[in-house]
Motif scaffolding. Structure first.
Motif: not given
Length: 640
Positions: A285-293, A298-308, A385-390
């Protein structure tokens, strides 16, 4: 010509898709040793049986990456021989001895067994067979002399090939006599890239999750225009497909089988599936929001969910038990087997088995860093969004390394358990060691194999099988129960606690001894630091000796890192990040080092001991060499 007989076997293996057409053994200047070297660890011949008759060898019964252990290579070969007899109907007299292949003592016998295998009814349904080699005694010598060209362990990828044995002008000349000599002096290359047991699992993943022109579902994203748009669409749509796959496993298998399979069995078979579904529904759901809006990025979603997503470490650890329990309940209960088959038919028209579907999560988690890397590549250096993607890529690469190392460690623990069960009267002792100590508490296996040993207390020389761990060297005597099938068992003789010993090289054997061709002349000494006792060890070649010395030095450094005397190897119960670099400590046991200073909670990688914590920009993720496990970390999407 007799010297070309082995090429018939090569041709058959190529036709069976076990060797690629461009394999070195197919080249005009190839020698029989190229083929022998390829087969020595037993991996490809086990894959061969599964190619000829699917599932004739259970994947859990052989090691697909046995480079570090002679113990594992011989186990692979014995697994092959056992299946040749039980599945393909070969008689005991048709089978070679495991050491005929591993040490290339009699490669002619190996070729004869493979020829007989190729002519069995099961094998001939796939491809026509090949003739066995001739029985001329001179040809025996050609094959047998390859033994001295093979090297000891650990086998490593080598960038050079051995020169082909000299060509003979007469068919009756000696063409096989030097194979054992070759086996002593050359290392075994990695042959696993062409044949992978994960191919079918990857196909299932692609069918369920990948983008296909035929997919009729409507994407929430606008039609892609740029290459970056296509990357985002693939990331988004494959995640949506993956969530659907998880939902299918939960709704079409786990829930319908609730009243069919006992809860204790169901909890093992479907361990973590429901929790993974919950995590990925939120993640998607969060990835979809990142991809559409574009909010969040996008990178922030992956960082957020790494622990999960560290849950995949547990999933990886428990998956072998899940598959074993699934096999067990379907074997003992016909009704359960029928109900699962019904679920498979209703879920996907019987296209995929439940056992195979359980691999899909492991395939998915090891794709994220690949998808992000391609997205960064197609976004360009000026992307906002290059930095957040990296940062997202860094998080997913760290996760991939963690999951892969969990997989490796679980295989290592299984190996250690097998070794412990094979050693009779093993005395598990170290100073102040708890009574429930097991072999895994001595660290990882660094090396194993046969050496001659002289105890300086009685000066007697004995052949011993050595198991070298990070903290201890076990010296055992091999006891043969059934060389072909049961393998060797070992009688415990002595242990060297490495921390109180030091290793010292000895001068090479004199030229006269070398000229006589004697073996076991390359020696080194392990002496107690207080001078009270010492052991001399004798290897067959200088190269083998060097590898033993290197392995012992590595073990000593692992247990007592010179860069930090106040750090000890430690097993962390929960996923833990390095206090210095911030990356995960990888694996499931002895993942890193803990500072012993009073009140300290510092946990680090071996290579981070003594360094200051990195409080600045993390920068780009780099691949690390882990000396603690003597492995280079790599990203392998099919590994698990």
């Amino acid at each position: 010509m007799a010297m070309e007989e082995w090429r018939h076997c090569v041709d058959w293996l190529v036709r069976c898709n076990i060797l690629p057409e461009e394999h070195r053994a197919t080249q005009p200047d190839a020698s029989a040793f190229d083929l022998a070297q390829t087969l020595r660890d037993g991996v490809l011949i086990c894959h061969l049986l599964n190619t000829l008759s699917p599932n004739s060898v259970d994947l859990k019964d052989f090691s697909q990456r046995p480079q570090l252990s002679q113990f594992l290579c011989l186990k692979n070969i014995r697994t092959f021989l056992q299946s040749c007899q039980s599945v393909f109907g070969l008689s005991t007299s048709d089978l070679f001895d495991p050491l005929d292949l591993f040490e290339v003592r009699d490669f002619r016998k190996v070729l004869t067994t493979l020829s007989k295998l190729s002519k069995t009814p099961i094998a001939k349904r796939r491809h026509s067979g090949f003739k066995p080699p001739s029985s001329r005694s001179c040809d025996h010598e050609y094959y047998n002399s390859l033994e001295d060209l093979a090297n000891g362990f650990p086998p490593e990828q080598t960038s050079h090939r051995p020169p082909p044995p000299r060509r003979y002008q007469d068919d009756d000349d000696d063409i096989y006599g030097n194979l054992p000599d070759l086996a002593l002096s050359h290392e075994m290359p990695d042959e696993y890239s062409h044949v992978s047991s994960q191919d079918e699992e990857e196909k299932i993943y692609q069918d369920l999750c990948s983008l296909k022109p035929s997919h009729s579902q409507i994407s929430e994203l606008p039609a892609p225009v740029t290459k970056r748009d296509y990357c985002i669409k693939e990331l988004h749509d494959t995640e949506k497909n993956y969530v659907d796959a998880l939902r299918m496993i939960h709704l079409k298998f786990s829930k319908p089988l609730k009243d069919i399979i006992l809860k204790t069995d169901r909890d093992v078979i479907f361990a973590h599936i429901e929790k993974l579904l919950d995590v990925h529904e939120k993640f998607q759901a969060e990835l979809q929001s990142a991809c559409t809006s574009g909010k969040p990025k996008i990178g922030e979603v992956f960082v957020k969910y790494k622990k999960s997503l560290l849950l995949y470490g547990n999933y990886c650890s428990d998956m072998p038990k899940a598959q074993e329990r699934l096999e067990e309940v379907t074997r003992r209960n016909e009704n359960i087997r029928t109900q699962i088959e019904t679920c498979e038919r209703l879920a996907n028209d019987g296209k995929f088995k439940l056992r195979d579907l359980l691999h899909v999560p492991m395939q998915r988690v090891l794709k994220y860093h690949l998808l992000l890397r391609e997205l960064i590549k197609q976004s360009g250096k000026q992307a906002e969004d290059k930095d957040s993607l990296e940062q997202g890529l860094e998080a997913m690469m760290d996760l991939s390394l963690y999951v892969n190392e969990v997989k490796r460690d679980n295989e290592t623990l299984q190996l250690i358990e097998e070794i412990q069960s094979s050693i009779g009267d093993l005395q598990m002792y170290l100073p102040k060691t708890p009574a429930n100590t097991t072999l895994k508490d001595y660290g990882r296996l660094q090396k194993d194999g046969e050496l001659k040993v002289k105890n300086h207390t009685d000066n007697k020389i004995r052949i011993r099988y050595i198991f070298l761990f990070d903290k201890v060297m076990l010296m055992c005597k091999a006891k043969m129960v059934d060389r072909l099938f049961s393998g060797e068992s070992y009688s415990f003789k002595e242990a060297i606690i490495l921390a109180v010993y030091k290793v010292q090289d000895q001068q090479p054997a004199n030229r006269e001894t070398q000229r006589r061709g004697d073996k076991w002349n390359s020696s080194f000494v392990m002496g107690k630091k207080d001078g009270s006792n010492a052991f001399s060890f004798f290897a067959k070649t200088e190269d083998m000796k060097a590898k033993w010395i290197d392995a012992i030095k590595l073990a000593l450094e692992n247990a007592s890192p010179p860069q930090g005397i106040n750090y000890v190897m430690h097993t962390f119960d929960q996923p833990t990040e390095c206090s210095v670099c911030g990356k995960l400590l990888r694996g499931v046991f002895f993942q890193g080092y803990k500072c012993t200073d009073p009140g300290s909670d510092i946990a680090v990688h071996k290579e981070c001991i003594g360094k200051k914590p990195n409080t600045g920009s993390r920068g780009k993720f780099t691949c690390n060499w882990s000396k603690a496990s003597n492995r280079k970390f790599f990203f392998d999407t099919n590994f698990c």
